[in-house]
Scaffold this motif. Structure first.
Motif, PDB file in Angstrom:
ATOM      1  N   VAL A  66       0.901  -1.136  -0.066  1.00  0.00           N
ATOM      2  CA  VAL A  66       0.045   0.122  -0.093  1.00  0.00           C
ATOM      3  C   VAL A  66       0.789   1.225   0.030  1.00  0.00           C
ATOM      4  N   SER A  67       0.368   2.110  -0.391  1.00  0.00           N
ATOM      5  CA  SER A  67       1.114   3.464  -0.746  1.00  0.00           C
ATOM      6  C   SER A  67       0.884   4.358   0.529  1.00  0.00           C
ATOM      7  N   LEU A  68       1.939   4.739   1.143  1.00  0.00           N
ATOM      8  CA  LEU A  68       1.714   5.856   2.234  1.00  0.00           C
ATOM      9  C   LEU A  68       2.300   7.150   1.786  1.00  0.00           C
ATOM     10  N   GLN A  69       2.472   7.564   0.617  1.00  0.00           N
ATOM     11  CA  GLN A  69       3.377   8.502   0.301  1.00  0.00           C
ATOM     12  C   GLN A  69       2.531   9.887   0.757  1.00  0.00           C
ATOM     13  N   GLU A  70       1.152   9.716   0.400  1.00  0.00           N
ATOM     14  CA  GLU A  70       0.291  10.962   0.516  1.00  0.00           C
ATOM     15  C   GLU A  70       0.105  11.298   2.157  1.00  0.00           C
TER      16      GLU A  70
END
Length: 537
Positions: free
Chosen positions: A509-513
């Protein structure tokens, strides 16, 4: 009237006698079986081993071009052979339009393509940057004093590879550029010379073995990988071996340089190189009729890009600079950066923001390009005299990346070039949401390394979450009998901030934001229920 006829005569003379560049393609290789029966007559043992290790069969592209065909073309009236390619079964030739067209009548010629596309009936922008003076799982075995070059390595977490003794040893990198003066004398390359890491090279432009000549661009490029000066500059692959090939003629801009590049790539293949790195890009030429357009950047039109794709099909990894046209009207990548399988590298600054000069994507057919990013602004390099300075360009982000890839491949020698390429992309901080400026983002070679190590250990552990802390993607590893899982991420106040279904094929999962801080996750899959804490950097 007299002036008119004079003009007409000059026009006819120019049209009749002007020299044109073209490629003549052949339709056969009649002696191929003899080469199949004796593979060492066309490829080194190391090249054959690379194919065997990756289950790549020999094919007609491996067979040398038919010498009798070449001799007949050379003997044709007014034709000069400039380069040849066995992969594309073609010669780059020069002559008048009329003389070139007569070659179409030969039985072994399949087609002729003029560099001036208008004759078929249907720029290079290498950086000229000046050098500006500036003075887990395995046991740590190497700690380099990187000096000013620390940031460009640490941005990729390449130092983690070095610390675990993956420094490029056993891998061969072919550097295709415009010249390598000083590599045989400068102190920054003394370590390479003392350890016999310069395996050889060739000057394809001058057709001689003197590759310690030409422009300094290639010297600077090599220094970002193989340079070594304690507390000043350590390259990303200081223990790799190198072939140095001059394919770029700095005195002119002509499509023959694309053909010389393909020749060099074929030689790199023959010698058994693992990686080709090239900080050259082709778009515009001195003769505007030969120049490419953005529509050519589709991975299949340009001679050099087709050659780069074949190089990948032979088991090598090709790394190319995206280009330095970000501040111009035509901002897009050049060739061979447009090739599908090439790892195209753009440039970021020391603080990971886009360098304004870095060329952007996508390819004309809409693919993500560039693929990845590395530091190209104020990159630390060596001059021909061994002085350490900084310079700008994707010319330097490209080899910085190539050296790190060599170290990663050393860690996993049984991986194919396709698998290594995917590992690099998947470790990048924008993998979940790529764009035309950054591509998939900045790779994390520590993540790429430890992802495989963690997956290997999954049999000993029911469940793994990594890396933690993370600054972008969070990966989950679970047993192979679970096909998919559902992940929810909560803020410290209990607010749901991410929901995503993941699979064994895309387990992240992307937590970049998300903002930096502490979060909690839950994972549910069949009878498996896991919770835990995450630190977002």
């Amino acid at each position: 009237m007299k002036k008119y006829y004079t003009f007409l005569f000059l026009f006819i003379s120019y049209a009749t006698f002007a020299q044109e560049d073209a490629w003549v393609y052949f339709n056969a290789k009649p002696n191929s079986q003899a080469y199949y029966d004796n593979p060492l007559s066309m490829l080194s043992q190391r090249a054959l081993d690379r194919r065997s290790n990756q289950n790549i069969a020999l094919d007609l592209k491996d067979v040398p071009i038919e010498t009798t065909y070449v001799a007949q073309i050379k003997g044709s009236t007014g034709i000069t052979v400039m380069a040849e390619s066995k992969w594309l079964n073609a010669l780059h030739i020069r002559g008048t339009q009329a003389n070139i067209n007569t070659l179409k009548l030969l039985s072994f010629v399949s087609k002729v393509d003029f560099a001036n596309k208008s004759l078929n009936g249907t720029g290079k922008k290498a950086a000229s940057d000046k050098v500006k003076a500036t003075e887990n799982k395995l046991e740590t075995t190497v700690n380099y004093s990187y000096g000013n070059s620390a940031n460009q390595i640490q941005m990729l977490n390449g130092q983690i590879l070095h610390q675990q003794d993956y420094t490029g040893s056993g891998k061969i990198i072919a550097v295709l550029d415009g010249g390598f003066p000083g590599v045989n004398t400068a102190s920054t390359f003394q370590r390479l010379r003392d350890n016999n890491k310069i395996l050889g090279g060739y000057n394809f432009v001058s057709r001689n073995p003197n590759f310690y000549t030409g422009v300094s661009h290639g010297t600077q490029v090599l220094s970002t990988m193989g340079g070594y000066k304690e507390n000043a500059l350590v390259g990303t692959a200081p223990d790799a071996s190198y072939y140095l090939f001059i394919t770029e003629d700095d005195t002119s801009e002509n499509p023959v340089e694309e053909s010389l590049w393909v020749e060099a790539a074929e030689e790199a293949d023959r010698l058994g190189a693992d990686i080709i790195t090239t900080s050259l890009g082709y778009f515009g030429y001195d003769n505007a009729n030969y120049s490419h357009t953005y529509s050519d950047m589709n991975g299949t039109t340009n001679f050099i890009s087709r050659g780069a794709e074949i190089a990948f099909s032979k088991g090598m990894i090709v790394v190319a600079s995206a280009g330095n046209e970000g501040n111009t009207v035509e901002k897009h990548i050049g060739a061979p950066a447009d090739a599908v399988s090439v790892i195209t590298v753009g440039s970021v600054t020391a603080n990971k923001t886009l360098s304004s000069f870095s060329s952007i994507g996508p390819s004309y057919d809409g693919r993500i390009k560039p693929d990845v990013m590395a530091q190209g602004s104020a990159a630390v390099v060596s001059s021909v005299t061994g002085n350490i300075g900084t310079t700008n360009g994707t010319s330097f982000s490209c080899p910085i990346m190539a050296g790190a890839i060599a170290c990663l491949w050393q860690a996993f020698p049984n991986k194919t070039n396709q698998e290594i390429r995917q590992m690099v992309l998947k470790s990048s901080d924008r993998y979940a949401s790529p764009n035309i400026q950054y591509g998939y983002g900045i790779p994390n070679f520590s993540l790429a390394l430890n992802t495989i190590l963690n997956v290997r250990s999954i049999k000993d552990s029911e469940f793994l979450v990594y890396p933690n802390p993370t600054d972008s993607n969070l990966f989950f590893a679970f047993s192979e009998d679970i096909n998919e899982a559902f992940v929810t991420v909560y803020s410290i106040l209990g607010q749901k901030v991410v929901e995503k279904q993941i699979t064994n094929q895309a387990p992240f999962v992307s937590l970049q934001e998300l903002r930096s801080g502490v979060y909690f996750y839950t994972l549910d899959a069949n009878d498996l229920h896991k919770t835990g804490k995450i630190i977002k950097q």
